[in-house]
Design a protein around this motif. Structure first.
Motif, PDB file in Angstrom:
ATOM      1  N   ASN A   3      -0.259  -0.826 -10.686  1.00  0.00           N
ATOM      2  CA  ASN A   3      -0.019   0.551 -10.228  1.00  0.00           C
ATOM      3  C   ASN A   3       0.383   1.483 -11.371  1.00  0.00           C
ATOM      4  O   ASN A   3       0.056   2.671 -11.343  1.00  0.00           O
ATOM      5  CB  ASN A   3       1.074   0.557  -9.158  1.00  0.00           C
ATOM      6  N   ASP A  18     -13.301   1.581  -4.458  1.00  0.00           N
ATOM      7  CA  ASP A  18     -12.534   2.644  -5.084  1.00  0.00           C
ATOM      8  C   ASP A  18     -11.912   2.211  -6.414  1.00  0.00           C
ATOM      9  O   ASP A  18     -11.610   3.022  -7.268  1.00  0.00           O
ATOM     10  CB  ASP A  18     -11.425   3.047  -4.092  1.00  0.00           C
ATOM     11  N   HIS A  19     -11.726   0.893  -6.592  1.00  0.00           N
ATOM     12  CA  HIS A  19     -10.996   0.424  -7.768  1.00  0.00           C
ATOM     13  C   HIS A  19     -11.915   0.053  -8.943  1.00  0.00           C
ATOM     14  O   HIS A  19     -11.424  -0.376  -9.979  1.00  0.00           O
ATOM     15  CB  HIS A  19     -10.142  -0.801  -7.396  1.00  0.00           C
ATOM     16  N   THR A  27       0.843  -1.198   0.000  1.00  0.00           N
ATOM     17  CA  THR A  27       0.000   0.000   0.000  1.00  0.00           C
ATOM     18  C   THR A  27       0.879   1.250   0.000  1.00  0.00           C
ATOM     19  O   THR A  27       1.821   1.340   0.776  1.00  0.00           O
ATOM     20  CB  THR A  27      -0.931   0.009   1.221  1.00  0.00           C
ATOM     21  N   ILE A  82      -8.850   6.085 -13.392  1.00  0.00           N
ATOM     22  CA  ILE A  82      -8.086   5.734 -12.194  1.00  0.00           C
ATOM     23  C   ILE A  82      -7.341   6.989 -11.716  1.00  0.00           C
ATOM     24  O   ILE A  82      -7.809   8.102 -11.936  1.00  0.00           O
ATOM     25  CB  ILE A  82      -7.177   4.506 -12.416  1.00  0.00           C
ATOM     26  N   LEU A  83      -6.212   6.833 -11.078  1.00  0.00           N
ATOM     27  CA  LEU A  83      -5.636   7.959 -10.343  1.00  0.00           C
ATOM     28  C   LEU A  83      -5.152   9.096 -11.244  1.00  0.00           C
ATOM     29  O   LEU A  83      -5.327  10.266 -10.901  1.00  0.00           O
ATOM     30  CB  LEU A  83      -4.504   7.458  -9.449  1.00  0.00           C
ATOM     31  N   ALA A 112      -2.678   2.654 -12.930  1.00  0.00           N
ATOM     32  CA  ALA A 112      -3.414   3.559 -12.039  1.00  0.00           C
ATOM     33  C   ALA A 112      -2.798   4.950 -12.017  1.00  0.00           C
ATOM     34  O   ALA A 112      -3.507   5.957 -12.109  1.00  0.00           O
ATOM     35  CB  ALA A 112      -3.432   2.967 -10.628  1.00  0.00           C
ATOM     36  N   THR A 122      -4.477   6.727   0.018  1.00  0.00           N
ATOM     37  CA  THR A 122      -3.661   5.525  -0.157  1.00  0.00           C
ATOM     38  C   THR A 122      -4.132   4.755  -1.388  1.00  0.00           C
ATOM     39  O   THR A 122      -5.252   4.948  -1.863  1.00  0.00           O
ATOM     40  CB  THR A 122      -3.775   4.592   1.062  1.00  0.00           C
ATOM     41  N   TRP A 123      -3.289   3.858  -1.840  1.00  0.00           N
ATOM     42  CA  TRP A 123      -3.640   3.015  -2.988  1.00  0.00           C
ATOM     43  C   TRP A 123      -2.896   1.696  -2.855  1.00  0.00           C
ATOM     44  O   TRP A 123      -1.755   1.661  -2.386  1.00  0.00           O
ATOM     45  CB  TRP A 123      -3.243   3.699  -4.299  1.00  0.00           C
ATOM     46  N   VAL A 126     -12.499   9.758  -0.744  1.00  0.00           N
ATOM     47  CA  VAL A 126     -12.354   9.035  -2.010  1.00  0.00           C
ATOM     48  C   VAL A 126     -13.421   9.496  -3.009  1.00  0.00           C
ATOM     49  O   VAL A 126     -13.130   9.709  -4.188  1.00  0.00           O
ATOM     50  CB  VAL A 126     -12.435   7.507  -1.756  1.00  0.00           C
TER      51      VAL A 126
END
Lengths: 532, 338
Positions: free
Chosen positions: A433, B45-46, A287, A451-452, A436, A422-423, A408
């Motif tokens: 990742n 969230d994903h 994480t 996504i991010l 993301a 966090t992710w 979120v």
């Protein structure tokens, strides 16, 4: 004497939603391992085709087996679990698996290729939250029956619509959704063509060491040994008691009401380390804690400003003073332990450099900005430290604390300015990742990949294309080099300040041994736990 | 005529649906105004945009608000409160699972509160101004003033942590988990029915602390009200007359003074019981008591709005029913309305 510490510990004991059990100093039952853990993240239960949160993924990891799994000692290597061996065609498109014989479901029936095929197909057909782990390869309900098929009782073939890196595919098969359910049982409990989804949320049909006996939301989970499991658990029963607060968990493990506590905070760990009856067990986790900067904010559109913020933060002080034991400094978007991760740490607190960068970006006098963060520990303390750090270069941060889901939700709606969040990766391969944090092919509201990078308006074509290319690269050495470059480029220009990487530190009663903590929750294993 | 005397109380019955409608509407609107996306609460969230869009469609969240409310109401009238996101069960099944624990706790508490609170109030009034009266007033004032969670936490600190004479939170020790067949959902009763005396004593030990904390809170209110009613009653001319007739002090106190406040006390007791069922939210959280309060609390934190609406509705309904019951009893027992 009533000290503030004891009062706080007791408050926590109470406020932790569920049960501290048993009379004082009561021992736990001999045949059971009792754990204290926050399990209120479980939403939707234990169907591997639906499970996506930490606690249910961990449960699924002990109930279901997969074709392949990371080596428990070195997670960068994959080993066969249900698969005795496998081959990949030269073009990288066809995977052929031979299954081990003698693996038996908790019903007593042998596990065969049709069960594996059914399980993978149902993940694609149901397409629930973790469905994308498989559908990203191009499988859909229309083609999956042709592309994932049994070729014998103990052999199967998986065909990819387009070429993908072999390790990428295998790591995805080792994710929670790769868990194999018994086809006949799932179909026997099918309602409204749900392939047994509703039933499997609260029951199990696996071949792992344990079966699910009972799940009471935000209260407890009970697992019992699968009598037919190849790997026999040393203790036949696992009871997981929900305790939301770390102080409550500490109290429980101190008094012997539980055998181990799973989510203690840094303060409790410090005390536990000196406690005669307690032992600590640590494992780095994947994480990441980071600050997401919304690039639609004018100031944050400037790369020097993003860098200025990264140079203003005292990473080591945060890790040392606020999160000792639990979080360590890590500045790459690939956490340590992920294949392809690099350990570069280019950012250290340097006020002069940060101010110069801020001036470069056109804001020599700083500016005001908001930082959303989770209200609970340690995030509130870290947010305050960041507020102080950024104030030293003239950036005035207004803190906005909220519930985790609230923060979120706001970030997903791209309404944040800065967000401390966090992710964790969905599977162990670097693509999880990388996609993301780097991939954002369409920054509009109609994007299919939100996504991010999208959430922070980070629209970087070079990194987006590189993400796609790396996912398709068959040569592992070349692939790792591609990820290394992407991580370095990302550090310099992305609107993300990667701060810390987590570790899990469990506190066990003396005499309790054999817990295997995985780098991802579904690799944590209970079967070896024993009590002296 | 009995029916005639009940008419005012029955008139109150008509306001129940309207009150419940208001309750549902307000809770529904608060749920929609919360800064948490309910879809994220379900899919996490994903989740990908297509999964989010599908769930949003399934939940009807893209429909106009009034339409969403109308659909909820229609389902509600058919006894369907929807499914809980958190537990995956129908909310009605969850309520049937969690509510008996609340009922057990509140009932144990009200029994203790009445058995202690009423005599204390009566004697404090009878000996008004005495040391006993002062002590009772301090005790009841403390019970009314100290927040129930502080009291709960102090109890845990003293009896569980320091003295080690009481079990911690929860309804049962882990060793007894799953041993008692569920009949009523109230563990003490179920254990007794199963003649499983080990589980019975363990369940009773776990019930004691939260029940006593709630009882103290409620007893304080009952004592204060009983004392006030009794002081007023003892000053009445019928009491002076009774004393003048030479009746014994006990007979004057209980038959003439207390007899005249009993009817008013019924309302007080019904409301105290209702507030126990409603106010147990905090106590259940402190003592990790798996009742409707804890269910409501966790659901709220998870933005599980079907569960929140269902639990709120049940608590509101219980309050209304008890209120109505008190009204009916009042009209049945009060000789002045004959």
């Amino acid at each position: 004497m009533l000290t503030r510490r004891t009062l706080l510990a007791t408050s926590a004991a109470g406020l932790a939603a569920p049960a501290i059990v048993g009379a004082a100093d009561a021992a736990t039952p001999k045949g059971a391992v009792v754990q204290a853990k926050g399990i209120d993240d479980i939403v939707g239960g234990f169907d591997p085709a639906q499970s996506y949160e930490f606690s249910n993924n961990e449960g699924c990891g002990n109930i279901y087996r997969k074709l392949v799994a990371p080596d428990p000692v070195d997670s960068s290597k994959l080993v066969g679990d249900l698969a005795e061996k496998w081959e990949v065609s030269k073009d990288g498109l066809t995977f052929t698996f031979q299954l081990r014989r003698g693996v038996v479901f908790d019903s007593g029936k042998p596990l065969k290729a049709e069960d594996v095929v059914f399980s993978l197909q149902r993940v694609v057909k149901l397409n629930l939250t973790p469905g994308f782990v498989l559908t990203q390869f191009g499988w859909s309900s229309d083609n999956v029956e042709k592309m994932i098929r049994a070729t014998g009782d103990y052999s199967l073939e998986i065909v990819l619509p387009v070429v993908q890196a072999t390790t990428f595919v295998l790591y995805c098969l080792s994710a929670t959704c790769g868990g194999v359910v018994e086809k006949a049982v799932a179909l026997a409990h099918q309602t409204k063509n749900d392939l047994g989804n509703e039933w499997l949320r609260t029951h199990s049909a696996g071949s792992g060491p344990y079966k699910l006996v009972e799940w009471s939301a935000s209260d407890h989970v009970i697992l019992e040994a699968n009598p037919h499991a190849t790997v026999k658990p040393r203790l036949p029963r696992v009871v997981i008691r929900h305790a939301a607060d770390p102080s409550a968990q500490f109290l429980m493990v101190q008094k012997g009401d539980v055998d181990l506590a799973r989510d203690l905070g840094s303060d409790q760990l410090k005390s536990a380390a000196t406690h005669a009856d307690l032992v600590l067990q640590k494992k780095p986790q994947l994480t990441s804690m980071y600050i997401g900067m919304n690039a639609s904010v004018p100031q944050l559109q400037k790369v020097p400003v993003r860098q200025a913020l990264k140079y203003a933060i005292d990473y080591q002080a945060i890790a040392k003073n606020i999160t000792p034991n639990l979080w360590t400094v890590w500045q790459s978007f690939l956490p340590d332990g992920t294949p392809g991760a690099i350990g570069d740490m280019p950012f250290k607190k340097d006020v002069a450099k940060a101010k110069a960068l801020l001036a470069d970006g056109g804001y020599p006098d700083g500016f005001a900005i908001t930082l959303d963060h989770f209200a609970q520990a340690p995030y509130a303390d870290i947010a305050q430290a960041i507020q102080a750090d950024l104030a030293s270069i003239g950036v005035k941060v207004q803190l906005q604390a909220g519930e985790r889901k609230q923060v979120v939700s706001k970030m997903r709606a791209r309404q944040h300015q800065l967000a401390l969040v966090t992710w964790f990766p969905d599977y162990l391969d670097a693509n999880s990742n990388t996609q993301a944090f780097c991939a954002n092919p369409d920054d509009s509201d109609a994007s299919k990949l939100k996504i991010l990078a999208w959430r922070c308006h980070f629209f970087d074509k070079e990194l987006t294309d590189a993400t796609d290319a790396a996912a398709k690269e068959l040569d592992n050495a070349k692939r790792n080099a591609m990820y290394a470059k992407m991580q370095r480029d990302f550090m310099q220009r992305a609107p993300f300040a990667m701060l810390l990487q987590s570790a899990e530190v469990d506190v066990l009663r003396k005499g309790v041994s054999g817990l295997v903590i995985g780098v991802l929750p579904d690799y944590t294993r209970y079967a070896g736990i024993a009590k002296a | 005529m009995t029916l005639g005397r009940l008419r005012p109380a029955l008139a109150g019955l008509a306001s129940v649906p309207l009150t419940l409608l208001g309750l549902v509407l307000v809770t529904f609107l608060i749920g929609r105004a919360m800064p948490i996306d309910p879809v994220i609460a379900i899919v996490g969230d994903h989740a990908t945009p297509d999964v989010i869009a599908r769930v949003r469609l399934q939940l009807g969240l893209d429909d106009p608000l009034w339409e969403q409310f109308a659909i909820y109401l229609r389902n509600l009238l058919q006894g369907d409160l929807g499914n809980s996101v958190m537990t995956s069960h129908p909310v009605t099944a969850d309520i049937a699972h969690f509510f008996p624990a609340t009922l057990e706790l509140a009932t144990a508490a009200i029994i203790v509160a009445v058995l202690l609170g009423v005599p204390l109030g009566v004697f404090a009034a009878a000996w008004q101004g005495s040391r006993f009266d002062h002590a009772v007033r301090v005790i009841s004032l403390t019970g009314q003033s100290v927040p129930v969670f502080v009291l709960g936490l102090l109890c845990l600190l003293v009896f569980y942590v320091k003295l080690g004479i009481a079990p911690g939170t929860g309804q049962l020790d882990v060793a007894y988990e799953g041993m008692v067949p569920r009949v009523t959902g109230m563990l003490v009763i179920d254990a007794a029915l199963a003649q499983d005396w080990d589980s019975f004593w363990d369940a009773l030990a776990h019930l004691a602390q939260p029940a006593l904390v709630l009882a103290y809170f409620s007893m304080a209110y009952i004592t204060r009200m009983t004392r006030a009613f009794m002081i007023e009653s003892l000053a009445g001319e019928y009491v002076i007359t009774a004393r003048a007739k030479g009746l014994s002090a006990a007979r004057v106190l209980w038959r003439h003074a207390f007899g005249n406040i009993a009817v008013r006390l019924i309302t007080v007791l019904a409301l105290a019981y209702a507030s126990l069922l409603e106010g147990a939210v905090i106590t259940e959280t402190v003592f990790s008591w798996p009742g409707i309060g804890l269910y409501l609390n966790v659901s709220l934190l998870n933005a599980d709005m079907n569960a929140v609406l269902g639990a709120t509705l049940v608590i509101g309904l219980v309050y209304l029913v008890l209120n109505l019951l008190a009204d009916v009893l009042y009209h049945l027992l009060d000789p002045r309305v004959r």
